[in-house]
Design a protein around this motif. Structure first.
Motif, PDB file in Angstrom:
ATOM      1  N   ARG A 209     -23.188 -22.291 -21.505  1.00 47.17           N
ATOM      2  CA  ARG A 209     -23.542 -21.938 -20.132  1.00 47.17           C
ATOM      3  C   ARG A 209     -25.008 -21.526 -20.085  1.00 47.17           C
ATOM      4  NH1 ARG A 209     -22.776 -16.188 -20.440  1.00 47.17           N
ATOM      5  NH2 ARG A 209     -21.427 -15.790 -22.226  1.00 47.17           N
ATOM      6  N   LEU A 210     -25.624 -21.648 -18.906  1.00 45.82           N
ATOM      7  CA  LEU A 210     -27.044 -21.329 -18.791  1.00 45.82           C
ATOM      8  C   LEU A 210     -27.200 -19.818 -18.677  1.00 45.82           C
ATOM      9  CD1 LEU A 210     -28.198 -24.143 -16.319  1.00 45.82           C
ATOM     10  CD2 LEU A 210     -27.959 -24.222 -18.817  1.00 45.82           C
ATOM     11  N   ALA A 211     -27.804 -19.229 -19.675  1.00 40.36           N
ATOM     12  CA  ALA A 211     -28.045 -17.777 -19.702  1.00 40.36           C
ATOM     13  C   ALA A 211     -29.190 -17.562 -20.689  1.00 40.36           C
ATOM     14  CB  ALA A 211     -26.799 -17.025 -20.167  1.00 40.36           C
ATOM     15  N   ALA A 212     -30.074 -16.624 -20.382  1.00 41.33           N
ATOM     16  CA  ALA A 212     -31.277 -16.474 -21.206  1.00 41.33           C
ATOM     17  C   ALA A 212     -30.931 -16.283 -22.681  1.00 41.33           C
ATOM     18  CB  ALA A 212     -32.114 -15.310 -20.684  1.00 41.33           C
ATOM     19  N   TRP A 213     -29.865 -15.497 -22.966  1.00 39.96           N
ATOM     20  CA  TRP A 213     -29.579 -15.229 -24.379  1.00 39.96           C
ATOM     21  C   TRP A 213     -28.988 -16.446 -25.093  1.00 39.96           C
ATOM     22  CZ3 TRP A 213     -24.853 -14.945 -27.065  1.00 39.96           C
ATOM     23  CH2 TRP A 213     -23.691 -14.966 -26.295  1.00 39.96           C
ATOM     24  N   LYS A 214     -28.547 -17.434 -24.317  1.00 43.09           N
ATOM     25  CA  LYS A 214     -28.026 -18.657 -24.951  1.00 43.09           C
ATOM     26  C   LYS A 214     -29.172 -19.549 -25.449  1.00 43.09           C
ATOM     27  CE  LYS A 214     -23.501 -18.269 -24.668  1.00 43.09           C
ATOM     28  NZ  LYS A 214     -22.648 -18.300 -25.868  1.00 43.09           N
ATOM     29  N   GLY A 215     -30.390 -19.289 -24.952  1.00 47.86           N
ATOM     30  CA  GLY A 215     -31.579 -19.852 -25.595  1.00 47.86           C
ATOM     31  C   GLY A 215     -31.948 -21.291 -25.278  1.00 47.86           C
ATOM     32  N   GLN A 216     -31.494 -21.825 -24.141  1.00 46.74           N
ATOM     33  CA  GLN A 216     -31.866 -23.210 -23.832  1.00 46.74           C
ATOM     34  C   GLN A 216     -33.386 -23.384 -23.749  1.00 46.74           C
ATOM     35  OE1 GLN A 216     -29.323 -21.616 -22.249  1.00 46.74           O
ATOM     36  NE2 GLN A 216     -27.565 -22.989 -22.157  1.00 46.74           N
ATOM     37  N   ILE A 232     -29.372 -33.733 -23.716  1.00 47.66           N
ATOM     38  CA  ILE A 232     -28.506 -33.433 -22.574  1.00 47.66           C
ATOM     39  C   ILE A 232     -28.144 -31.942 -22.637  1.00 47.66           C
ATOM     40  CG2 ILE A 232     -27.569 -35.736 -22.185  1.00 47.66           C
ATOM     41  CD1 ILE A 232     -25.094 -34.920 -23.800  1.00 47.66           C
ATOM     42  N   ILE A 233     -28.145 -31.329 -21.473  1.00 45.76           N
ATOM     43  CA  ILE A 233     -27.785 -29.913 -21.387  1.00 45.76           C
ATOM     44  C   ILE A 233     -26.584 -29.805 -20.451  1.00 45.76           C
ATOM     45  CG2 ILE A 233     -28.534 -27.604 -20.670  1.00 45.76           C
ATOM     46  CD1 ILE A 233     -31.343 -28.290 -21.470  1.00 45.76           C
ATOM     47  N   ALA A 234     -25.422 -29.511 -21.038  1.00 46.95           N
ATOM     48  CA  ALA A 234     -24.208 -29.305 -20.223  1.00 46.95           C
ATOM     49  C   ALA A 234     -24.024 -27.816 -20.030  1.00 46.95           C
ATOM     50  CB  ALA A 234     -23.005 -29.907 -20.934  1.00 46.95           C
ATOM     51  N   GLY A 235     -23.473 -27.444 -18.891  1.00 50.87           N
ATOM     52  CA  GLY A 235     -23.213 -26.020 -18.645  1.00 50.87           C
ATOM     53  C   GLY A 235     -23.928 -25.552 -17.398  1.00 50.87           C
ATOM     54  N   ASP A 236     -23.383 -24.490 -16.839  1.00 54.18           N
ATOM     55  CA  ASP A 236     -23.911 -23.956 -15.583  1.00 54.18           C
ATOM     56  C   ASP A 236     -24.220 -22.475 -15.756  1.00 54.18           C
ATOM     57  OD1 ASP A 236     -24.617 -24.366 -13.004  1.00 54.18           O
ATOM     58  OD2 ASP A 236     -22.681 -25.245 -12.447  1.00 54.18           O
ATOM     59  N   GLU A 241     -26.841 -16.013 -13.506  1.00 52.80           N
ATOM     60  CA  GLU A 241     -28.086 -16.320 -14.227  1.00 52.80           C
ATOM     61  C   GLU A 241     -28.852 -17.461 -13.555  1.00 52.80           C
ATOM     62  OE1 GLU A 241     -29.121 -14.816 -17.067  1.00 52.80           O
ATOM     63  OE2 GLU A 241     -27.372 -13.872 -17.962  1.00 52.80           O
ATOM     64  N   GLN A 242     -28.744 -17.558 -12.220  1.00 51.20           N
ATOM     65  CA  GLN A 242     -29.409 -18.672 -11.522  1.00 51.20           C
ATOM     66  C   GLN A 242     -30.914 -18.674 -11.731  1.00 51.20           C
ATOM     67  OE1 GLN A 242     -26.800 -17.115 -10.245  1.00 51.20           O
ATOM     68  NE2 GLN A 242     -25.388 -18.818  -9.907  1.00 51.20           N
ATOM     69  N   ALA A 243     -31.507 -17.476 -11.819  1.00 43.19           N
ATOM     70  CA  ALA A 243     -32.968 -17.413 -11.996  1.00 43.19           C
ATOM     71  C   ALA A 243     -33.366 -18.080 -13.316  1.00 43.19           C
ATOM     72  CB  ALA A 243     -33.428 -15.957 -11.985  1.00 43.19           C
ATOM     73  N   TYR A 244     -32.512 -17.949 -14.318  1.00 45.92           N
ATOM     74  CA  TYR A 244     -32.804 -18.582 -15.610  1.00 45.92           C
ATOM     75  C   TYR A 244     -32.737 -20.110 -15.483  1.00 45.92           C
ATOM     76  CZ  TYR A 244     -32.520 -19.814 -20.559  1.00 45.92           C
ATOM     77  OH  TYR A 244     -32.757 -20.369 -21.793  1.00 45.92           O
ATOM     78  N   ALA A 245     -31.747 -20.591 -14.728  1.00 46.73           N
ATOM     79  CA  ALA A 245     -31.634 -22.042 -14.522  1.00 46.73           C
ATOM     80  C   ALA A 245     -32.911 -22.572 -13.860  1.00 46.73           C
ATOM     81  CB  ALA A 245     -30.400 -22.347 -13.676  1.00 46.73           C
ATOM     82  N   THR A 246     -33.386 -21.840 -12.863  1.00 43.95           N
ATOM     83  CA  THR A 246     -34.619 -22.248 -12.172  1.00 43.95           C
ATOM     84  C   THR A 246     -35.799 -22.259 -13.150  1.00 43.95           C
ATOM     85  OG1 THR A 246     -33.733 -21.130 -10.241  1.00 43.95           O
ATOM     86  CG2 THR A 246     -36.071 -21.709 -10.153  1.00 43.95           C
ATOM     87  N   ARG A 247     -35.831 -21.239 -14.016  1.00 39.82           N
ATOM     88  CA  ARG A 247     -36.921 -21.156 -14.997  1.00 39.82           C
ATOM     89  C   ARG A 247     -36.896 -22.369 -15.946  1.00 39.82           C
ATOM     90  NH1 ARG A 247     -36.646 -16.845 -19.818  1.00 39.82           N
ATOM     91  NH2 ARG A 247     -38.119 -17.877 -21.182  1.00 39.82           N
TER      92      ARG A 247
END
Ligand code: UDP
Ligand code: GLC
Length: 383
Positions: A209-216, A232-236, A241-247
Motif C-alpha cells: 500500500r502507498l505509505a511513506a514508511w513502505k518506501g516507494q 509497476i506499483i500496485a497498491g493504494d 496517506e493520500q499526500a504521499y501518493a501525490t508526492r
C-alpha cells in the motif's frame, strides 16, 4: 468443551495485510462474529467467510486517523471512542473470547473485555516503536496488554522484541508467522504480461500500500539510477496517506520517470502480477513487522529485493532466499536491481531455495492450526 464463541474485532473496513491474515484466520470459525469499527470491503469479505458481521454506529472514518497522531487530535474523538467501547462490551458479553486484530481494535477491546470479563487475544501486526507510535500510545498499548490481554500473537520475532523492549510481558507473546497458501501461476511470464498489458523489457514491481514508511519513493530514486528498467506499483493509500501518493506522482515528473513507472492502483491479482515481473521490490524504510509480499514473491518464483529491517532478514534468511539492501539507500537498491536484471547464474538456486523455505515455514495450515489452538486454550482457561 464446546467450540468457543469468538468475537473478532477490527478497527478498519479496508483490507491490507493484517486483514488478509484475519480473513484466513476466520476460516475455521464460520458462524462466529466480527465487529468492525467502520464499514468497507472487509465486512463483505468476512460475511463471505460465514461470519456474522456487525458494524459500529460511531467508528466510520476513525481508521483514517493516523496512528502517530498526537493526543490533542484524539481528544475530540473521545465520545465516539467510548460509544464504541460500549458496543464492544455488549457484543463481548455474548461471546467467550475477544480477538482484536489491530492496535486500535485492541485498545478499545481491552477496556471492553475487562468490563465484560472476557479473555482477550491481541493479534499485534505492528512493531511497537517510535517510528509508528507516539510515546503515550506505546505506553497505553503495553500497559493495557499487560493488564488485559491473555495472549499477544505476533507474526515475527521483530514484533515480539519490540513489544518486550517497550515493557510488554514476554509470557504473553506467541510468535505465529503469517501463513500463505498460493498456487504458482501456470502461464509463462510473457503470457501474463501480454494479458495484463504490462510493459516489455526489464520490469520490477512493488506491491505494498502507498505509505511513506513502505518506501516507494526510494524505488523511484533507484529507478533514476537504473536506466531501461520499468516498474509497476500496485497498491493504494489505504490509511490516510493520500499526500504521499501525490508526492510520488510529483517525484515521477521531477525524475522524468513517466514512461517507466506504472501505477496500477489497488489490485486483487497480486500473485499473477508478481509472476510477470523480473523482481519484486520490498522497500520499507522502517522495520517491517512481517511483510506478506515477501512470501508471496517467494511463492511466485520471482527474485525478491528487500530492505534489511524488521522481519525481512528472517524471512529471506539473511539474504539466502533473496537480496537484502539497507533501508532508504537508493544507490544500493539500484545496484541490486541491476544485478538481478543481469540474471546472475546463482539466481536459479536462490529461487528454488526461497520457494522451499516459504512452503516449509510460512504455510497457511500451520498458522490456522496454531491460532485456533490459542483461541481454544484462551477461552478454555476461563470457562
Ligand atoms: N496487496 C493487494 N493489492 C495491492 C497491493 C497489495 O492485495 O494492490 C496485498 C499484498 O499482496 C499483500 C498485502 O496486500 O498480501 C500487504 O501485506 P503486507 O504484509 O506486505 O503489508 P501491509 O500493507 O499489511 O503492511
Ligand atoms: C501489518 C504489517 C505487515 C504484516 C501484516 C500482517 O499490516 O505492516 O508487515 O505482514 O500486518 O501481519
Amino acid at each position: 468443551m464446546a467450540a468457543p464463541r469468538v468475537l473478532f474485532v477490527c478497527h478498519t473496513g479496508s483490507i491490507s495485510g493484517a486483514e488478509l491474515v484475519l480473513l484466513d484466520i476466520v476460516e475455521p470459525f464460520a458462524g462466529q462474529s466480527a465487529f468492525l469499527f467502520e464499514d468497507g470491503p472487509l465486512a463483505a469479505a468476512l460475511a463471505g467467510r460465514g461470519l456474522k458481521v456487525a458494524v459500529s454506529r460511531w467508528g466510520q472514518g476513525l481508521a483514517q486517523v493516523r496512528r502517530d497522531s498526537s493526543v490533542l487530535k484524539v481528544i475530540p474523538l473521545i465520545g465516539r471512542l467510548l460509544a464504541i467501547v460500549v458496543e464492544v462490551i455488549r457484543a463481548a458479553r455474548r461471546h467467550d473470547v475477544v480477538y482484536a486484530n489491530s492496535q486500535k481494535a485492541f485498545v478499545l477491546s481491552a477496556i471492553a473485555a475487562k468490563i465484560a470479563r472476557r479473555p482477550l487475544i491481541w493479534h499485534l501486526h505492528d512493531i511497537i516503536s517510535g517510528a509508528h507510535f507516539g510515546a503515550m500510545q506505546r505506553r497505553v498499548q503495553v500497559t493495557l496488554a499487560n493488564l488485559c490481554a491473555s495472549r499477544a500473537v505476533v507474526p515475527s520475532q521483530a514484533c515480539a522484541d519490540a513489544f518486550i523492549a517497550e515493557g510488554g510481558k514476554p509470557d504473553l507473546i506467541a510468535v505465529v508467522p503469517n501463513g500463505l497458501d498460493i498456487a504458482r501461476e501456470a502461464k509463462s511470464p510473457a503470457e501474463v504480461r501480454q494479458e495484463l498489458k504490462l510493459p516489455a523489457g526489464p520490469l520490477v514491481g512493488v506491491f505494498s500500500r502507498l505509505a511513506a514508511w513502505k518506501g516507494q519513493h526510494v524505488v523511484l530514486q533507484a529507478l533514476a539510477q537504473a536506466p531501461g528498467v520499468s516498474c509497476i506499483i500496485a497498491g493504494d493509500a489505504l490509511f490516510g496517506e493520500q499526500a504521499y501518493a501525490t508526492r510520488l506522482h510529483q517525484m515521477i515528473d521531477d525524475l522524468g520517470l513517466g514512461d517507466r513507472v506504472h501505477f496500477l492502483g489497488q489490485r486483487s491479482d497480486v500473485p499473477r502480477l508478481m509472476s510477470a515481473v523480473d523482481a519484486v521490490i520490498h522497500p520499507s524504510i522502517d522495520p517491517e513487522p512481517f511483510g506478506r509480499t515477501l512470501v508471496e514473491a517467494m511463492l511466485a518464483g520471482v527474485p525478491v529485493i528487500a530492505t534489511d529491517a524488521g522481519a525481512a532478514s528472517d524471512i529471506l534468511e539473511a539474504g539466502r532466499a533473496g537480496t537484502l539492501v539497507p533501508p532508504g539507500d537508493a544507490g544500493a537498491l539500484a545496484a541490486a536491481i541491476r544485478t538481478v536484471m543481469s540474471h546472475p547464474p546463482e539466481l536459479a538456486a536462490q529461487l528454488t531455495y526461497a520457494d522451499a523455505r516459504a512452503r516449509a515455514h510460512y504455510g497457511k495450515a500451520q498458522m490456522l492450526q496454531t491460532i485456533s489452538a490459542i483461541i481454544d486454550t484462551t477461552a478454555g482457561d476461563v470457562s
